[in-house]
Design a protein around this motif. Sequence first.
Motif, mmCIF file in Angstrom:
data_model
loop_
_atom_site.group_PDB
_atom_site.id
_atom_site.type_symbol
_atom_site.label_atom_id
_atom_site.label_comp_id
_atom_site.label_asym_id
_atom_site.label_seq_id
_atom_site.Cartn_x
_atom_site.Cartn_y
_atom_site.Cartn_z
ATOM 1 N N ARG A 123 0.774 -1.309 0.050
ATOM 2 C CA ARG A 123 0.021 -0.106 0.001
ATOM 3 C C ARG A 123 0.918 1.241 -0.036
ATOM 4 N NH1 ARG A 123 -2.846 -2.858 4.360
ATOM 5 N NH2 ARG A 123 -2.189 -1.319 5.531
ATOM 6 N N MET A 124 1.895 1.282 0.688
ATOM 7 C CA MET A 124 2.839 2.308 0.845
ATOM 8 C C MET A 124 3.412 2.940 -0.573
ATOM 9 S SD MET A 124 4.890 1.618 4.410
ATOM 10 C CE MET A 124 5.589 3.376 4.368
ATOM 11 N N LYS A 125 3.292 1.772 -1.559
ATOM 12 C CA LYS A 125 3.973 2.261 -3.068
ATOM 13 C C LYS A 125 2.861 3.185 -3.531
ATOM 14 C CE LYS A 125 5.833 -2.364 -4.018
ATOM 15 N NZ LYS A 125 5.749 -3.702 -4.843
ATOM 16 N N LYS A 126 1.761 3.482 -3.068
ATOM 17 C CA LYS A 126 0.595 4.163 -3.680
ATOM 18 C C LYS A 126 0.671 5.872 -2.921
ATOM 19 C CE LYS A 126 -2.461 0.369 -4.899
ATOM 20 N NZ LYS A 126 -3.556 -0.249 -4.193
ATOM 21 N N LEU A 127 1.678 5.821 -1.950
ATOM 22 C CA LEU A 127 1.674 7.124 -1.452
ATOM 23 C C LEU A 127 2.396 8.211 -2.300
ATOM 24 C CD1 LEU A 127 2.769 6.262 2.144
ATOM 25 C CD2 LEU A 127 0.499 7.378 1.624
ATOM 26 N N PRO A 128 1.948 9.272 -2.381
ATOM 27 C CA PRO A 128 2.705 10.389 -3.012
ATOM 28 C C PRO A 128 4.170 10.656 -2.464
ATOM 29 C CG PRO A 128 0.806 11.221 -1.608
ATOM 30 C CD PRO A 128 0.945 9.779 -1.602
ATOM 31 N N SER A 129 5.067 11.012 -3.480
ATOM 32 C CA SER A 129 6.383 11.698 -2.821
ATOM 33 C C SER A 129 6.162 12.964 -2.425
ATOM 34 C CB SER A 129 7.416 11.476 -3.918
ATOM 35 O OG SER A 129 7.592 10.175 -4.284
ATOM 36 N N ARG A 130 7.132 13.594 -1.717
ATOM 37 C CA ARG A 130 7.997 12.887 -0.819
ATOM 38 C C ARG A 130 7.617 12.194 0.502
ATOM 39 N NH1 ARG A 130 11.857 18.064 -1.114
ATOM 40 N NH2 ARG A 130 10.008 19.039 -0.070
ATOM 41 N N ARG A 131 7.742 10.856 0.551
ATOM 42 C CA ARG A 131 7.196 10.085 1.971
ATOM 43 C C ARG A 131 8.045 10.333 3.106
ATOM 44 N NH1 ARG A 131 6.772 4.069 -0.515
ATOM 45 N NH2 ARG A 131 9.114 4.459 -0.573
ATOM 46 N N ILE A 132 7.673 10.817 4.142
ATOM 47 C CA ILE A 132 8.456 10.847 5.342
ATOM 48 C C ILE A 132 8.333 9.613 6.259
ATOM 49 C CG2 ILE A 132 8.788 11.949 7.703
ATOM 50 C CD1 ILE A 132 7.739 14.642 5.965
ATOM 51 N N ILE A 133 9.308 8.680 6.291
ATOM 52 C CA ILE A 133 9.326 7.596 6.963
ATOM 53 C C ILE A 133 9.957 7.333 8.020
ATOM 54 C CG2 ILE A 133 9.880 5.025 6.722
ATOM 55 C CD1 ILE A 133 9.281 5.705 3.444
ATOM 56 N N ALA A 134 9.456 7.056 9.251
ATOM 57 C CA ALA A 134 9.936 6.834 10.538
ATOM 58 C C ALA A 134 10.241 5.570 11.114
ATOM 59 C CB ALA A 134 9.326 7.832 11.525
ATOM 60 N N THR A 135 11.136 5.246 11.899
ATOM 61 C CA THR A 135 11.462 4.010 12.303
ATOM 62 C C THR A 135 12.193 3.850 13.715
ATOM 63 O OG1 THR A 135 12.058 1.691 11.865
ATOM 64 C CG2 THR A 135 13.494 3.483 11.137
ATOM 65 N N HIS A 136 11.921 2.937 14.628
ATOM 66 C CA HIS A 136 12.773 2.557 15.770
ATOM 67 C C HIS A 136 13.814 1.323 15.348
ATOM 68 C CE1 HIS A 136 10.210 5.414 18.167
ATOM 69 N NE2 HIS A 136 9.102 4.707 18.122
ATOM 70 N N LEU A 137 13.965 1.114 14.105
ATOM 71 C CA LEU A 137 14.734 -0.012 14.034
ATOM 72 C C LEU A 137 16.309 0.273 13.863
ATOM 73 C CD1 LEU A 137 12.610 -1.912 11.109
ATOM 74 C CD2 LEU A 137 12.776 -2.638 13.699
ATOM 75 N N PRO A 138 16.981 -0.747 14.454
ATOM 76 C CA PRO A 138 18.679 -0.174 14.103
ATOM 77 C C PRO A 138 18.894 -0.709 12.565
ATOM 78 C CG PRO A 138 18.380 -2.368 15.306
ATOM 79 C CD PRO A 138 16.808 -1.731 15.201
ATOM 80 N N PRO A 139 20.095 -0.486 12.220
ATOM 81 C CA PRO A 139 20.291 -0.569 10.780
ATOM 82 C C PRO A 139 20.307 -2.071 10.248
ATOM 83 C CG PRO A 139 22.197 0.665 11.931
ATOM 84 C CD PRO A 139 21.254 0.405 12.830
ATOM 85 N N HIS A 140 20.495 -3.030 10.948
ATOM 86 C CA HIS A 140 20.573 -4.536 10.536
ATOM 87 C C HIS A 140 19.314 -5.067 10.395
ATOM 88 C CE1 HIS A 140 20.058 -5.858 14.889
ATOM 89 N NE2 HIS A 140 19.616 -7.079 14.434
ATOM 90 N N LEU A 141 18.234 -4.291 11.030
ATOM 91 C CA LEU A 141 16.738 -4.701 10.880
ATOM 92 C C LEU A 141 15.906 -3.816 9.892
ATOM 93 C CD1 LEU A 141 16.018 -5.405 14.729
ATOM 94 C CD2 LEU A 141 16.313 -7.207 12.866
ATOM 95 N N LEU A 142 16.649 -3.008 9.300
ATOM 96 C CA LEU A 142 16.084 -1.987 8.298
ATOM 97 C C LEU A 142 15.819 -2.880 6.993
ATOM 98 C CD1 LEU A 142 18.047 1.400 8.729
ATOM 99 C CD2 LEU A 142 15.516 0.861 9.394
ATOM 100 N N PRO A 143 14.862 -2.798 5.973
ATOM 101 C CA PRO A 143 14.830 -3.383 4.797
ATOM 102 C C PRO A 143 16.089 -2.874 3.923
ATOM 103 C CG PRO A 143 12.806 -1.758 5.124
ATOM 104 C CD PRO A 143 13.859 -1.651 6.384
#
Length: 321
Positions: A123-143
């Motif tokens: 679903r996120m593919k359909k969001l308009p740019s620029r997307r602001i994406i927040a996460t609590h994940l450390p680097p090794h768990l990021l996509p």
Amino acid sequence: MWESAESYAGRVPVLEIVENSFSQSENLPPEDMLFSHRGILYPAILSSPETLEALKSFETRSDDVILAGYPKTGTNWLGQMVRDLESTDAKYTEEEMEERINAEKKLETFSRLEFGDPGIYERMKKLPSRRIIATHLPPHLLPPSILQSKAKILVLVRNPKDTAVSYYHFYNNMPVLPSFTSWDDYFSAFMNGKLAWGSYIDHLVEWNKYIDHERIMMISYEELKEDPVLGIKKIAAFFGFSLCEEDFHRIAKNTTFQAMKEKSKETHGKFGDILFRKGVVGNWRDLFSKAQNEEMDQKFEECLGGTKLAAKMKYDVYCRA
């Protein structure tokens, strides 16, 4: 005239999601509130092992604005600053702003990358740019696509003692997380990474490896507190946002802790009181014992002493008793 980011922020569909998660958690026993994925705990109401598996397929765009930070390091505050900067730079018309808000509502996207059902990344593919994406994940768990793309990542850090205290109050007030009976029990869990999103020290150690990465910038909660306008200017320069002097001052004024707390009923509903507690530096002195102080100092020194990130965080300024 394009609409200001403040009114945009107030209408992002956080409210329904939060209210739903609170009511869902009412009948959940504490032992079912968290699940473990790759050795780290997460809130079961907000995510699932299937979602975290699906996360690997997330496709980053080169103009995505990525914000990363451990819980209670000030990520909601930073997110508001960045949304205000982005919408001011983009000069959205009222109609465009409306479209963006409606897209987020319709697609049921979350405020954190790791939240939601496994279908969220499609679903996120359909969001308009620029997307602001927040996460609590450390680097090794990021996509993988995040670190491989041209997207820029802003990493927020906060002194670990204040982070621990803020997270303690959050943990005990947040219906979707199991409460702790005492600060001492919680402190032990914090030091051993037995909390949602794991160990904060591990999180910092991992981000420190990326401190010289050309597409990653680290900023501290404390420097944003010391001089918000300067901090906001640094963020704008990093993402290539173009604003005038009065915009920086307006955004700094609109994103003070007090301003955000006063609007929190409207922006975050019941979640507002939990989210916006004190917003100060040095509150750790109220709870840390002498032994806990020494334990944290020793752990920080062992894991991060002498690193660029430790210098950035000014541990000696903010964390020495």
